[in-house]
Structures are given as structure tokens and as C-alpha cells.
Scaffold this motif. Structure first.
Motif, PDB file in Angstrom:
ATOM      1  N   SER A   1      71.506 -55.730  23.817  1.00 48.40           N
ATOM      2  CA  SER A   1      70.395 -56.411  24.483  1.00 48.40           C
ATOM      3  C   SER A   1      70.518 -57.934  24.359  1.00 48.40           C
ATOM      4  CB  SER A   1      69.069 -55.959  23.887  1.00 48.40           C
ATOM      5  OG  SER A   1      68.882 -56.544  22.618  1.00 48.40           O
ATOM      6  N   VAL A   2      71.411 -58.395  23.494  1.00 42.62           N
ATOM      7  CA  VAL A   2      71.618 -59.845  23.387  1.00 42.62           C
ATOM      8  C   VAL A   2      72.428 -60.294  24.598  1.00 42.62           C
ATOM      9  CG1 VAL A   2      72.658 -61.686  22.010  1.00 42.62           C
ATOM     10  CG2 VAL A   2      71.563 -59.761  20.872  1.00 42.62           C
TER      11      VAL A   2
ATOM     12  N   ASN B   1      72.693 -71.247  27.361  1.00 43.75           N
ATOM     13  CA  ASN B   1      73.174 -70.367  26.289  1.00 43.75           C
ATOM     14  C   ASN B   1      73.005 -70.963  24.897  1.00 43.75           C
ATOM     15  OD1 ASN B   1      73.881 -68.688  28.314  1.00 43.75           O
ATOM     16  ND2 ASN B   1      76.087 -68.984  28.133  1.00 43.75           N
TER      17      ASN B   1
ATOM     18  N   GLN C   1      75.301 -65.506  25.171  1.00 42.19           N
ATOM     19  CA  GLN C   1      75.234 -65.888  23.760  1.00 42.19           C
ATOM     20  C   GLN C   1      76.598 -65.728  23.097  1.00 42.19           C
ATOM     21  OE1 GLN C   1      72.337 -66.856  21.801  1.00 42.19           O
ATOM     22  NE2 GLN C   1      71.740 -67.405  23.869  1.00 42.19           N
ATOM     23  N   ARG C   2      77.222 -64.583  23.357  1.00 38.27           N
ATOM     24  CA  ARG C   2      78.558 -64.341  22.811  1.00 38.27           C
ATOM     25  C   ARG C   2      79.546 -65.361  23.380  1.00 38.27           C
ATOM     26  NH1 ARG C   2      80.310 -59.242  21.216  1.00 38.27           N
ATOM     27  NH2 ARG C   2      82.351 -60.173  20.892  1.00 38.27           N
TER      28      ARG C   2
ATOM     29  N   PHE D   1      71.313 -70.925  21.202  1.00 37.76           N
ATOM     30  CA  PHE D   1      70.952 -69.788  20.355  1.00 37.76           C
ATOM     31  C   PHE D   1      69.460 -69.863  20.044  1.00 37.76           C
ATOM     32  CE2 PHE D   1      75.449 -70.808  18.929  1.00 37.76           C
ATOM     33  CZ  PHE D   1      76.006 -69.992  19.900  1.00 37.76           C
TER      34      PHE D   1
ATOM     35  N   GLN E   1      69.799 -62.008  16.306  1.00 34.24           N
ATOM     36  CA  GLN E   1      68.941 -61.768  17.475  1.00 34.24           C
ATOM     37  C   GLN E   1      68.721 -60.283  17.692  1.00 34.24           C
ATOM     38  OE1 GLN E   1      69.641 -64.238  21.032  1.00 34.24           O
ATOM     39  NE2 GLN E   1      71.323 -65.143  19.895  1.00 34.24           N
ATOM     40  N   ALA E   2      69.780 -59.494  17.489  1.00 36.16           N
ATOM     41  CA  ALA E   2      69.674 -58.048  17.696  1.00 36.16           C
ATOM     42  C   ALA E   2      68.701 -57.453  16.683  1.00 36.16           C
ATOM     43  CB  ALA E   2      71.048 -57.398  17.562  1.00 36.16           C
TER      44      ALA E   2
ATOM     45  N   LYS F   1      65.153 -57.649  17.440  1.00 38.78           N
ATOM     46  CA  LYS F   1      64.694 -56.736  18.490  1.00 38.78           C
ATOM     47  C   LYS F   1      64.605 -55.301  18.009  1.00 38.78           C
ATOM     48  CE  LYS F   1      66.201 -59.481  22.354  1.00 38.78           C
ATOM     49  NZ  LYS F   1      67.320 -59.777  23.201  1.00 38.78           N
TER      50      LYS F   1
ATOM     51  N   VAL G   1      74.872 -62.948  17.182  1.00 41.60           N
ATOM     52  CA  VAL G   1      74.432 -61.681  17.784  1.00 41.60           C
ATOM     53  C   VAL G   1      73.490 -60.891  16.873  1.00 41.60           C
ATOM     54  CG1 VAL G   1      75.178 -59.507  18.791  1.00 41.60           C
ATOM     55  CG2 VAL G   1      76.498 -61.575  19.209  1.00 41.60           C
TER      56      VAL G   1
ATOM     57  N   HIS H   1      67.406 -68.287  18.211  1.00 43.14           N
ATOM     58  CA  HIS H   1      66.868 -68.052  16.870  1.00 43.14           C
ATOM     59  C   HIS H   1      67.198 -69.191  15.921  1.00 43.14           C
ATOM     60  CE1 HIS H   1      71.008 -66.832  16.945  1.00 43.14           C
ATOM     61  NE2 HIS H   1      71.043 -66.677  15.633  1.00 43.14           N
TER      62      HIS H   1
END
Lengths: 248, 293
Positions: free
Chosen positions: B188-189, A93, B193-194, A95, B215-216, B219, B212, A97
Motif C-alpha cells: 500500500s506504500v 515523493n 516512495q521506493r 517521505f 509507513q506500512a 497502516k 517502506v 512520516h
């Protein structure tokens, strides 16, 4: 064991997912500096147990007290608990980006309110500890699984937590990368960090665990020191499990 | 050229049929309708030489096109902001916020765009413009020294109130679709990640802001780009609330010159060229490899 007052106390904790009982009246105390390895068949509630400790899963019944703070609906409380508890996930997990360095500094800057230069110095120090200082400016996607998991460990350590939770940290790794991650974890155990680790790596458990916890069907079936657990497990279910895991 | 050699007899048959059909339609218009084509009058409405100013100025259609572009850009920026808020609200933990967002969305999605725009226009824009005295304010600027600067961004300032209601109405309408795109992007993330962000102790806002949404958003760029093209086309609808966009100007032109076919074909080509150009541009941008992919 450096301290006798428990840093984590779970008292009669239950957790339900709909009708499914994931944790059934579980009680567990962990002393500061203690290293606990949790094992058991899949679906036995091991992950749920440690995910309750930083309230990624809110428990339904019972009490959980971490470092003197009780976990409840109170948000301020929760955030200070999460600063004290680092977590490493099966799927890393990271990140995707953000660069490795940015992954590591996000928490210190946003949560611990550190200045960027100080946070970066801290991050580089922990990258050194997990033996990948040269990867700081890469993106997670450019690293191998083992390297990614070590970055994830460094990221958790950057919050300077008192407790580290590991949720099957090597299960998603190719076999040749498991060792580099376990080595880092063994080193971490040497520093006196309180560790709760869900893993199937019995060699690692034997090496670092102060205590083995065996779970089945949402209950803690057996708690024992590693020598006793591996040589003469008390419960038949644990014996069967060990036979299956240690067979080859 | 290599493509031509691959043409099958079926391709030729279809092409021949199409040419026959086009010829038939042409004959019908030419013979039955007795329509007199006057293509020569069109160019002056695109660009003309102004004796007074001593230079080339845009004709009525060109002015309309620029208004369409202004409205589209401003409305899409506003729609992006509103849509992001809506998308976040759709994913909120609070039930009331989620329900409100859902209601807004369903309201917009299940009522014809034209009706929505009339409702927003008469019930919201009219009232707001009166309440904030926007009309007076715009007239002052139109008379002032810096009018030219404002006109670059907003066109004729005396028309500002109608332009701004066009922008608002269009943005509110499109925000529903942008909101759904953003929601899909957020969802879609991966969940992990959260969780990683939460486990670190990041607040909800920080989780969204640093983990979030970045990345969102990456997309949702392709679907947002096509939604932007949709918005350019949908913007024709605001001509019905007297915003002087390309469509409105074409209607006016047709009324004054009766060059129905020429004017509408020209306008169709302008819209088509604009949107096709945009889609080519977006495709080019998408193909560029992102450095973080």
C-alpha cells in the motif's frame, strides 16, 4: 559548457515494456555543466529516458555510461552512480512520516555516512538555498505543493550530486506555485549543475537550456539550441508540438 | 434513554420473540435435562482464600486465564516478527524466496488450524524440546531461587516446555495471517516512495527500514489489532496439546465437578470480556489522532 568530455553517454539505448517500445535506439551525450531540456508529447519516452540514467528503469539494449561508470547489473557501481545523480519527481515523493529535515538527512547519513550534526547543517544550508529554512521541522503534509517540491529539490541536492534529473517537476503543481519552483531551478542552473529536465515549461526552457531535445515515439527526433528550436524547428512534428504548447 | 423512545413496534416484537425463545430453552434445560444449577461453586475457581499462604490466590480458571494471556502476548510478538519476515519475503525480488514464502503461506492457509498445530507440535516442538534439553533446563529453574521471577513471565516453570511449544505452534500458525497483513501494508506504500529512496542510493535494507516499513506498519496497526484478538481466541486450540490455558483448565474443571454449563458459560464470559475489552481499547487508541497523520 565547462567541460567537453560527456558526463552522460547513452549509446543506442532501447527499453521495452512488454511489447511497447518506450525507447527506440536512443543515443545522447551530455557534457558536464550542460543543461538539457527534453520535451515531446506524452508517451514519447521522455520520462523513461531520464529514469534510465539512474537505472530506475533498467535498459534492455545499448550502453549507458554516467560519470565514467557503466550501468549494468553490478550493484556497487549502481549505488555510486545514484549518489552522483539526484532526481526530482513529478509527485515530489517526499517521505510523509519524516520531517523535512529528516527527509533531507536520510541520504547523507545512510548513503554518504555523514554524522548527524554535519548532515543537519548541510540540510539547513540547502533549505536556505530553496528559500524555506523555517520549514525544517514540519512534515511534508503540512507544506504547500510548491514548498514540497522545493524540499524535494533540496533533498536531492543534499547528496551533492553532479547531475540533477527533473521529471516534470511542475506538472503536479497549482499554477501559482510553478514560479517558485522554476525560480529555484533557474538559480540551480546558474551554479553550473548538469541538468536534464523533462518539462512543458517552455519559458523555463528558453531561459536556461543549452540544448533542446525533442522526442516522439521513443526516439529523439530533434536536438537543437533553444533559439533555433523555438524559432525554426527542423522537424514538422516538433513544429506541430510547439504550436500546441505555445499557442496560449 | 433517548434511544428507547425511538423503538418501533417491530423492535418490541423481536425482543418479545427473543424472550419467549430464551424462556423456552430455559424450560427445556430445567425440565427435560433435569439439570441442577450450582453457580455457587464457581467463584472459588476464580479466586479463593488460601489458608496456608494466608492470602487470596487465583483459582484454577484464573491461572488458566493468565496462561492464555501469556501465550497470546508471547505468540503475537513472535508472530509479528515471523510475519514481518514473511511479508518482506513475499515482496522480495528473488523468485525462490517469494515462492518459499508463498508455499509456507498456502500450506498454513489451506489446512485446518487444528491439524497444523498437531503437525507442528509432534514434528517440530517435541523434537526441538528434546534436542535442546529444555525440559531439564526448566526443571532446574523451577528448583532454583529465582523461580518466582520466571513464573511471572512463564507461569509454572515445570510446565514451561508445554507452554513454549504452545507459543511456537500458535505463532507459526498466526504468522501466515500477519504476513499477509504486512505484505498488504508494504504494497500500500506508493511506488514513488521506493523510487525516491532508490534514486537516493539507499540499499534495499535501508529502503525497507527507513522508508517502506515505517509507513506500512502505521497502516497495518488496525488489522494487526484485530488479528491479535483472533489470536487470543485461537489460543484455545493449544489446550489440545496439553498447554494449561483457560480452555484446558475448564475441561479439567468440568471433569471434576460436572458443572458443565456453569463452567463453560463462565469461560465464555471471560474470553468474551477479554476480547471485547481489547477491541474497545484498540478502537480508543485508533481514534486518537496521530501527530503525523
Amino acid at each position: 559548457m565547462s567541460d567537453t568530455t560527456p558526463i552522460i553517454r547513452m549509446i543506442n539505448v532501447s527499453k521495452l515494456f512488454g511489447d511497447f517500445v518506450a525507447l527506440d535506439d536512443v543515443s545522447l551525450s551530455v557534457a558536464a555543466g550542460e543543461r538539457v531540456v527534453i520535451c515531446g508529447p506524452s508517451g514519447s519516452g521522455k520520462s523513461t529516458l531520464i529514469r534510465c540514467i539512474n537505472r530506475l528503469e533498467p535498459h534492455d539494449r545499448g550502453r549507458i555510461i554516467v560519470d565514467g561508470l557503466e550501468l549494468d547489473e553490478d550493484m556497487a557501481n549502481l549505488r555510486s552512480v545514484r549518489q552522483e545523480v539526484g532526481m526530482v519527481f513529478q509527485q515530489f515523493n517526499l517521505f510523509p512520516h519524516l520531517t523535512v529535515l529528516e527527509n533531507l538527512t536520510l541520504g547523507p547519513i545512510r548513503v554518504r555516512r555523514m554524522a548527524r550534526p554535519a548532515a543537519e547543517a548541510l540540510a539547513r544550508q540547502y533549505l536556505e538555498r530553496v528559500h524555506i529554512p523555517e520549514q525544517a521541522d514540519k512534515y511534508p503534509g503540512q507544506l504547500s505543493g510548491g514548498q514540497q517540491q522545493r524540499v524535494a529539490i533540496a533533498r536531492a541536492l543534499c547528496m551533492e550530486p553532479r547531475i540533477m534529473l527533473f521529471d516534470e517537476p511542475t506538472s503536479a503543481l497549482d499554477p501559482e506555485m510553478i514560479k517558485e519552483v522554476l525560480d529555484v531551478m533557474v538559480e540551480l542552473a546558474g551554479t553550473g549543475m548538469t541538468m536534464l529536465c523533462v518539462t512543458h515549461e517552455m519559458g523555463f526552457a528558453r531561459k536556461v537550456a543549452d540544448r533542446m531535445v525533442f522526442m516522439e515515439a521513443g526516439r529523439i527526433v530533434e536536438t537543437a539550441p533553444p533559439e533555433a528550436f523555438f524559432t525554426a524547428p527542423a522537424s514538422p512534428r516538433a513544429r506541430l508540438f510547439l504550436d500546441q504548447v505555445l499557442e496560449h | 434513554m433517548r434511544g428507547l423512545r425511538k423503538l418501533h413496534w417491530l423492535d418490541w416484537a423481536i425482543l418479545a420473540l427473543l424472550i419467549l425463545l430464551a424462556g423456552y430453552v430455559w424450560l427445556r434445560i430445567d425440565g427435560t435435562l433435569n439439570y441442577k444449577w450450582r453457580w455457587q461453586i464457581i467463584p472459588q475457581f476464580l479466586i479463593r482464600y488460601d489458608e496456608e499462604a494466608g492470602g487470596w490466590v487465583g483459582g484454577t480458571l484464573m491461572v488458566g486465564l493468565f496462561n492464555t494471556i501469556r501465550i497470546s502476548i508471547m505468540a503475537s510478538l513472535l508472530a509479528l516478527i515471523l510475519g514481518t519476515i514473511l511479508g518482506l519475503a513475499r515482496c522480495a525480488q528473488n523468485l525462490t524466496i517469494r515462492l518459499l514464502a508463498r508455499t509456507y503461506l498456502e500450506f498454513l492457509r489451506n489446512i485446518p488450524g487444528l491439524v497444523v498445530i498437531f503437525i507442528f507440535y509432534f514434528f517440530l516442538s517435541e523434537q526441538l524440546i528434546a534436542a535442546f534439553r529444555i525440559e531439564d533446563w526448566a526443571r532446574d529453574i523451577a528448583r532454583g531461587d529465582n523461580a518466582w521471577l520466571w513464573e511471572i513471565f512463564f507461569g509454572d516453570m515445570r510446565r514451561f516446555p508445554s507452554l513454549i511449544s504452545g507459543v511456537f505452534v500458535l505463532a507459526l500458525f498466526e504468522s501466515a495471517f500477519v504476513g499477509e497483513i504486512v505484505r498488504a501494508g508494504i504494497q500500500s506504500v506508493p511506488k514513488g516512495q521506493r523510487e525516491a529512496a532508490r534514486a537516493m542510493g539507499l540499499s534495499w535494507t535501508d529502503q525497507m527500514r527507513f522508508v517502506v516499513l515505517p509507513q506500512a506498519m502505521r497502516k497495518v496497526v488496525p488489522p494487526l489489532a484485530s488479528q491479535f484478538i483472533m489470536l487470543v481466541k485461537d489460543s484455545a486450540i493449544v489446550s489440545l496439546i496439553s498447554v494449561q490455558d483457560l480452555t484446558y483448565r475448564t475441561v479439567e474443571l468440568v471433569t471434576s465437578t460436572r458443572a458443565i454449563f456453569e463452567a463453560w458459560i463462565t469461560t465464555a464470559l471471560i474470553y468474551g470480556g477479554l476480547c471485547f475489552g481489547l477491541s474497545l481499547l484498540f478502537r480508543r487508541l485508533e481514534q486518537k489522532p496521530g501527530r503525523r497523520s
